[in-house]
Design a protein around this motif. Structure first.
Motif, PDB file in Angstrom:
ATOM      1  N   SER A 186       0.832  -1.185   0.082  1.00 57.92           N
ATOM      2  CA  SER A 186       0.039  -0.003  -0.083  1.00 57.92           C
ATOM      3  C   SER A 186       0.713   1.380   0.086  1.00 57.92           C
ATOM      4  O   SER A 186       1.895   1.362   0.818  1.00 57.92           O
ATOM      5  CB  SER A 186      -0.696   0.123   1.255  1.00 57.92           C
ATOM      6  N   GLU A 204       0.709   7.082   1.586  1.00 62.21           N
ATOM      7  CA  GLU A 204      -0.287   8.034   1.583  1.00 62.21           C
ATOM      8  C   GLU A 204      -1.679   7.263   2.078  1.00 62.21           C
ATOM      9  O   GLU A 204      -2.596   7.850   2.713  1.00 62.21           O
ATOM     10  CB  GLU A 204      -0.526   8.501   0.465  1.00 62.21           C
ATOM     11  N   ALA A 205      -1.928   6.029   1.674  1.00 61.57           N
ATOM     12  CA  ALA A 205      -3.198   5.258   1.917  1.00 61.57           C
ATOM     13  C   ALA A 205      -3.348   4.965   3.258  1.00 61.57           C
ATOM     14  O   ALA A 205      -4.295   4.518   3.862  1.00 61.57           O
ATOM     15  CB  ALA A 205      -3.203   4.175   1.140  1.00 61.57           C
ATOM     16  N   MET A 260      -6.862   9.627   5.899  1.00 62.24           N
ATOM     17  CA  MET A 260      -7.637   9.182   4.233  1.00 62.24           C
ATOM     18  C   MET A 260      -8.996   8.386   4.388  1.00 62.24           C
ATOM     19  O   MET A 260      -9.231   7.911   5.635  1.00 62.24           O
ATOM     20  CB  MET A 260      -6.640   8.167   3.688  1.00 62.24           C
ATOM     21  N   ILE A 292     -10.805   5.272   3.272  1.00 59.77           N
ATOM     22  CA  ILE A 292     -10.267   4.019   2.419  1.00 59.77           C
ATOM     23  C   ILE A 292     -11.389   2.961   2.461  1.00 59.77           C
ATOM     24  O   ILE A 292     -12.183   2.879   3.336  1.00 59.77           O
ATOM     25  CB  ILE A 292      -9.133   3.359   3.281  1.00 59.77           C
ATOM     26  N   LEU A 315     -14.007   4.444  -6.074  1.00 58.84           N
ATOM     27  CA  LEU A 315     -12.868   5.574  -5.894  1.00 58.84           C
ATOM     28  C   LEU A 315     -13.556   6.819  -5.909  1.00 58.84           C
ATOM     29  O   LEU A 315     -12.862   7.814  -5.512  1.00 58.84           O
ATOM     30  CB  LEU A 315     -11.953   5.180  -7.291  1.00 58.84           C
ATOM     31  N   CYS A 333     -13.948   7.539  -1.936  1.00 62.10           N
ATOM     32  CA  CYS A 333     -12.715   7.155  -1.337  1.00 62.10           C
ATOM     33  C   CYS A 333     -11.327   7.778  -1.876  1.00 62.10           C
ATOM     34  O   CYS A 333     -11.383   8.067  -3.160  1.00 62.10           O
ATOM     35  CB  CYS A 333     -12.723   5.811  -1.173  1.00 62.10           C
ATOM     36  N   ASP A 334     -10.349   7.905  -0.915  1.00 60.16           N
ATOM     37  CA  ASP A 334      -9.281   8.306  -1.317  1.00 60.16           C
ATOM     38  C   ASP A 334      -8.479   7.330  -2.078  1.00 60.16           C
ATOM     39  O   ASP A 334      -7.820   7.364  -3.100  1.00 60.16           O
ATOM     40  CB  ASP A 334      -8.343   8.829  -0.242  1.00 60.16           C
ATOM     41  N   TYR A 335      -8.535   5.958  -1.553  1.00 66.80           N
ATOM     42  CA  TYR A 335      -7.979   4.871  -1.853  1.00 66.80           C
ATOM     43  C   TYR A 335      -8.955   3.558  -1.885  1.00 66.80           C
ATOM     44  O   TYR A 335      -9.597   3.558  -0.924  1.00 66.80           O
ATOM     45  CB  TYR A 335      -6.534   4.374  -1.249  1.00 66.80           C
ATOM     46  N   HIS A 355      -8.859  -0.631  -1.652  1.00 66.92           N
ATOM     47  CA  HIS A 355      -8.083  -1.802  -1.658  1.00 66.92           C
ATOM     48  C   HIS A 355      -9.037  -2.927  -2.225  1.00 66.92           C
ATOM     49  O   HIS A 355     -10.129  -3.143  -1.862  1.00 66.92           O
ATOM     50  CB  HIS A 355      -7.894  -2.320  -0.230  1.00 66.92           C
ATOM     51  N   ARG A 408      -5.223   4.816  -7.648  1.00 68.51           N
ATOM     52  CA  ARG A 408      -5.423   4.822  -6.156  1.00 68.51           C
ATOM     53  C   ARG A 408      -6.333   3.382  -5.882  1.00 68.51           C
ATOM     54  O   ARG A 408      -6.937   3.456  -4.798  1.00 68.51           O
ATOM     55  CB  ARG A 408      -6.558   6.018  -6.036  1.00 68.51           C
ATOM     56  N   ILE A 437      -5.660  -0.234  -5.064  1.00 67.17           N
ATOM     57  CA  ILE A 437      -4.620  -0.963  -4.728  1.00 67.17           C
ATOM     58  C   ILE A 437      -4.938  -2.539  -4.792  1.00 67.17           C
ATOM     59  O   ILE A 437      -5.824  -2.925  -4.246  1.00 67.17           O
ATOM     60  CB  ILE A 437      -4.206  -0.670  -3.242  1.00 67.17           C
TER      61      ILE A 437
END
Length: 342
Positions: free
Chosen positions: A139, A142-143, A148, A150, A172, A175-177, A179, A208, A210
């Motif tokens: 990751s 930043e995440a 953040m 997430i 996305l 969210c910022d990132y 998974h 962004r 992951i």
């Protein structure tokens, strides 16, 4: 007391019926999908202990009450472990009743998570911690910052479609990132590495997003073993609870995940039930669930099942509106027997 070993990949005929009968008398079912079984027989050819394996999961382990104290469970586990190692599987899992914790602990297994009805164990002392550390290492720094937002998606992607891509895009937008955990189930039409490759390539232009391989710690609802739970409806609920608690209590906090995104499920009853359980369980663990309407093509929800049908026919034009160019290219090369780069 002398015992004779009976083994098979898997057992068949009369021997299989003897095994099923022995398991029934020990309040267990013979789980479908078993690929290898080992039994210990007495001088009258009666089963006194047994165990089986499917992929890297040990299951259907039982010892007759009259034969306990002879170390038969250790013999069974040793035989199954040798079979797993011979097949290149070093990470071995057990799903069992919580009251079996001490017995399997003495045989070299460590608890990953326990609910009221299911105990999940593995043969690695720090296996789960190493898995979580891998997710963190994959990751961006930043995440992992506390400010953040997430999200997460857990999917099989068998194969990766525009529907999966759309779900990631919608996540996305909130969210910022995000998974994206790709299930590691080897029973899928496409292998773990193949599906991971298709997801990674299909989302490569979304930095962004992951993408992770979920290893053995995110369970497929369709393959969870319920042989030790007599009532199968209750067994499915227990499966969902274990998987969702493991995600909500141990995976999500490590990655700062606060929302899990899921597509609506108009076709598969198993997945539909899982989604409903998700809405009940995850909010209680501090994780909101956001259900996104499935992306459609030609008026129908995009389905990986439909893509697989076109693939079996070798009709790549038929699937062109259902999968990204990256997936289409991969499937075309695979059908021709070529090995895609990556």
């Amino acid at each position: 007391m002398e015992f004779v070993k009976l083994e098979g990949r898997p057992l068949k005929g009369k021997e299989l019926e003897l095994l099923k009968d022995f398991l029934r008398r020990n309040d267990l079912d013979y789980d479908q999908g078993i690929e290898y079984s080992v039994c210990l027989l007495d001088e009258n050819y009666r089963i006194q202990a047994t165990g089986s394996a499917e992929q890297n999961v040990l299951k259907c382990i039982a010892v007759n009450k009259s034969a306990r104290g002879f170390g038969l469970s250790g013999t069974i586990i040793s035989s199954l472990t040798q079979y797993e190692f011979e097949n290149g599987r070093s990470h071995i899992l057990i799903y069992t009743k919580p009251e079996n914790r001490e017995m399997f602990g003495d045989l070299g297994f460590y608890p990953v998570l326990m609910t009221d009805e299911v105990l999940f164990m593995e043969n690695r002392k720090n296996g789960f911690e190493e898995f979580v550390n891998r997710l963190i290492s994959e990751s961006p720094k930043e995440a992992l910052k506390p400010d953040m937002v997430i999200g997460s998606i857990v999917a099989n992607c068998n194969p990766f479609t525009y529907g999966h891509r759309y779900l990631a895009e919608q996540a996305l937008a909130c969210c910022d990132y995000v998974h994206v955990l790709v299930l590691a189930d080897n029973r899928s039409s496409f292998g773990v590495d193949e599906r991971f490759f298709m997801v990674r390539e299909g989302l490569r232009d979304l930095p962004r997003a992951i993408v992770h391989q979920a290893a053995d710690y995110v369970i497929s609802a369709a393959t969870f073993p319920t042989y030790f739970i007599k009532e199968k409806v209750r067994g499915k609920k227990a499966c969902c609870q274990l998987d969702l608690e493991l995600f909500g209590k141990r995976i999500a906090p490590a990655l700062k995940i606060t929302t899990r995104f899921v597509g609506t499920e108009p076709v598969c009853a198993v997945t539909g039930h899982y989604n409903e359980e998700m809405k009940k369980i995850l909010p209680g663990l501090g994780i909101s669930v956001k259900e996104i309407e499935r992306k459609r093509s030609g008026g129908e929800a995009i389905s990986a099942t439909e893509v697989r049908k076109w693939y079996e026919k070798g009709d790549f034009e038929g699937m062109r509106n259902l999968v990204p160019e990256t997936t289409l290219e991969y499937l075309e090369k695979k059908k021709k027997g070529q090995r895609p780069k990556g």
